[in-house]
Design a protein around this motif. Structure first.
Motif, PDB file in Angstrom:
ATOM      1  N   MET A  54     -10.297 -49.112  20.947  1.00 40.38           N
ATOM      2  CA  MET A  54      -9.023 -49.751  21.264  1.00 40.38           C
ATOM      3  C   MET A  54      -9.224 -51.266  21.276  1.00 40.38           C
ATOM      4  SD  MET A  54      -7.869 -47.308  24.434  1.00 40.38           S
ATOM      5  CE  MET A  54      -9.237 -47.660  25.538  1.00 40.38           C
ATOM      6  N   LEU A  55      -8.120 -51.976  21.113  1.00 39.36           N
ATOM      7  CA  LEU A  55      -8.172 -53.441  21.160  1.00 39.36           C
ATOM      8  C   LEU A  55      -7.799 -53.922  22.561  1.00 39.36           C
ATOM      9  CD1 LEU A  55      -8.435 -56.127  19.571  1.00 39.36           C
ATOM     10  CD2 LEU A  55      -6.000 -55.943  19.068  1.00 39.36           C
ATOM     11  N   TYR A  56      -8.618 -54.842  23.087  1.00 40.36           N
ATOM     12  CA  TYR A  56      -8.311 -55.495  24.366  1.00 40.36           C
ATOM     13  C   TYR A  56      -8.076 -56.965  24.087  1.00 40.36           C
ATOM     14  CZ  TYR A  56      -9.078 -57.397  29.069  1.00 40.36           C
ATOM     15  OH  TYR A  56      -8.941 -58.062  30.263  1.00 40.36           O
ATOM     16  N   THR A  57      -6.853 -57.406  24.322  1.00 35.75           N
ATOM     17  CA  THR A  57      -6.539 -58.819  24.094  1.00 35.75           C
ATOM     18  C   THR A  57      -5.407 -59.215  25.023  1.00 35.75           C
ATOM     19  OG1 THR A  57      -5.960 -60.465  22.400  1.00 35.75           O
ATOM     20  CG2 THR A  57      -4.961 -58.309  22.141  1.00 35.75           C
ATOM     21  N   GLN A  58      -5.370 -60.483  25.387  1.00 39.66           N
ATOM     22  CA  GLN A  58      -4.337 -61.000  26.302  1.00 39.66           C
ATOM     23  C   GLN A  58      -4.200 -60.113  27.539  1.00 39.66           C
ATOM     24  OE1 GLN A  58      -1.100 -61.210  23.522  1.00 39.66           O
ATOM     25  NE2 GLN A  58      -1.837 -63.120  22.649  1.00 39.66           N
ATOM     26  N   GLN A  59      -5.330 -59.774  28.098  1.00 37.26           N
ATOM     27  CA  GLN A  59      -5.378 -59.040  29.378  1.00 37.26           C
ATOM     28  C   GLN A  59      -4.826 -57.616  29.303  1.00 37.26           C
ATOM     29  OE1 GLN A  59      -6.908 -60.575  32.110  1.00 37.26           O
ATOM     30  NE2 GLN A  59      -7.372 -61.944  30.418  1.00 37.26           N
ATOM     31  N   ALA A  60      -4.680 -57.069  28.096  1.00 35.36           N
ATOM     32  CA  ALA A  60      -4.134 -55.706  28.006  1.00 35.36           C
ATOM     33  C   ALA A  60      -4.909 -54.889  26.982  1.00 35.36           C
ATOM     34  CB  ALA A  60      -2.655 -55.751  27.617  1.00 35.36           C
TER      35      ALA A  60
END
Ligand code: PLP
Length: 291
Positions: free
Chosen positions: A41-47
């Motif tokens: 999964m992608l984790y970016t901008q705190q999500a």
């Protein structure tokens, strides 16, 4: 910099471990046989993006493999612990959250499960801008095999990615970046770590197509989310069978996945692919909006 959390009944929030230290017994069937399942999964901008869809697909892959795994709450707790540790130790603009569940030493042993968070590879981020050169490679089975042979676990995200990685190395040795597999009966399948999308523009009509799942490809969570967003934006949607000539005649071809998002295809077997800049802009905006 990178984080590791094991799912462990004695630690409700997961057990933090040292990602650089040895952790697994060599006797696990997951290690010896590649017998297990995973998600990226992608984790970016705190999500963490699309976590529901990934947990749902992990459960389906595990069920297909007769591998009992912990419930969603345990996975979410471990993911929270892992991303908190990742952020506290430096973080990154984009990161990969990987969930792994593998069979233990004995069939009756509980699955060995963990979450890692690592910085996203730069090359994937760059290829969103530059696009990729792709080779068609034969997957060696026909497009009806998945229906005939459920024991092959086609459509499940199992750990056995050695063939997919070998195909990518083959492409790189032959001057390309990526691969699109075709079936023995000439149907377009998927890339080793991404789903194929193509767009057609017909006057005012914009159409988005992807290979049908009955061919045994992995049901892509990114393709599904882009389709949902595109439908709301007025696109028509369709599912293959697609042939290589459909890709050559398209107004844009992309590889899509959770970590790499939307990567334009520049050439297929060294022949240029048309890329409608406006459609690319629109789809990029849809892909960026996925949460
Ligand atoms: N197809 C294969 C074989 C994959 O491994 C992946 C992702 O890794 C995909 C498609 C794309 O799936 P998703 O969009 O859920 O990341």
């Amino acid at each position: 910099m990178s984080s590791l959390v094991f799912l462990d009944p004695a630690y409700p929030a997961g057990r933090l471990a040292d990602i650089n230290a040895p952790q697994l017994p060599v006797t696990l069937q997951g290690v010896n046989r590649g017998d297990g399942v995973f998600e990226s999964m992608l984790y970016t901008q705190q999500a963490v993006r699309k976590i529901e869809a990934h947990l749902a697909r992990l459960a389906v892959s595990a069920e297909a493999s007769d591998l009992p795994i912990p419930d969603e709450r345990s996975w979410r707790a471990a993911v929270d612990t892992a991303v908190a540790d990742f952020d506290a130790t430096g973080g990154a603009e984009e990161a990969v959250v990987k969930l792994v569940a593998m069979r233990g030493e004995l069939d009756q042993d509980p699955a060995v499960c963990w979450v890692t968070v690592t910085p996203a590879p730069r090359v994937g981020m760059e290829q969103r801008e530059t696009g990729v050169d792709v080779l068609f490679l034969d997957r060696g089975y026909d497009s009806k095999l998945a229906e005939r042979a459920p024991w092959l676990l086609m459509g499940a995200k199992t750990l056995s990615y050695a063939v997919n990685m070998a195909a990518l190395r083959y492409a790189r040795k032959h001057g390309a970046h990526e691969v699109i597999f075709t079936s023995a009966d000439g149907v377009v399948l998927e890339a080793p770590t991404a789903t194929v999308l193509l767009a057609q523009r017909d006057g005012e009509t914009r159409r988005l197509l992807t290979p049908m799942l009955e061919t045994g490809i992995l049901p892509g969570t990114t393709q599904s989310a882009i389709f949902d967003a595109a439908q709301q934006d007025g696109w028509e949607l369709g599912y293959g069978p697609l042939r290589p000539e459909d890709l050559y005649q398209a107004d844009g071809v992309w590889l899509v996945s959770s970590v790499r998002l939307l990567t334009p295809v520049r050439t297929l077997d060294a022949k240029p692919i048309r890329m409608d800049a406006e459609l690319h802009e629109q789809l990029s905006a849809l892909a960026d909006s996925i949460r």
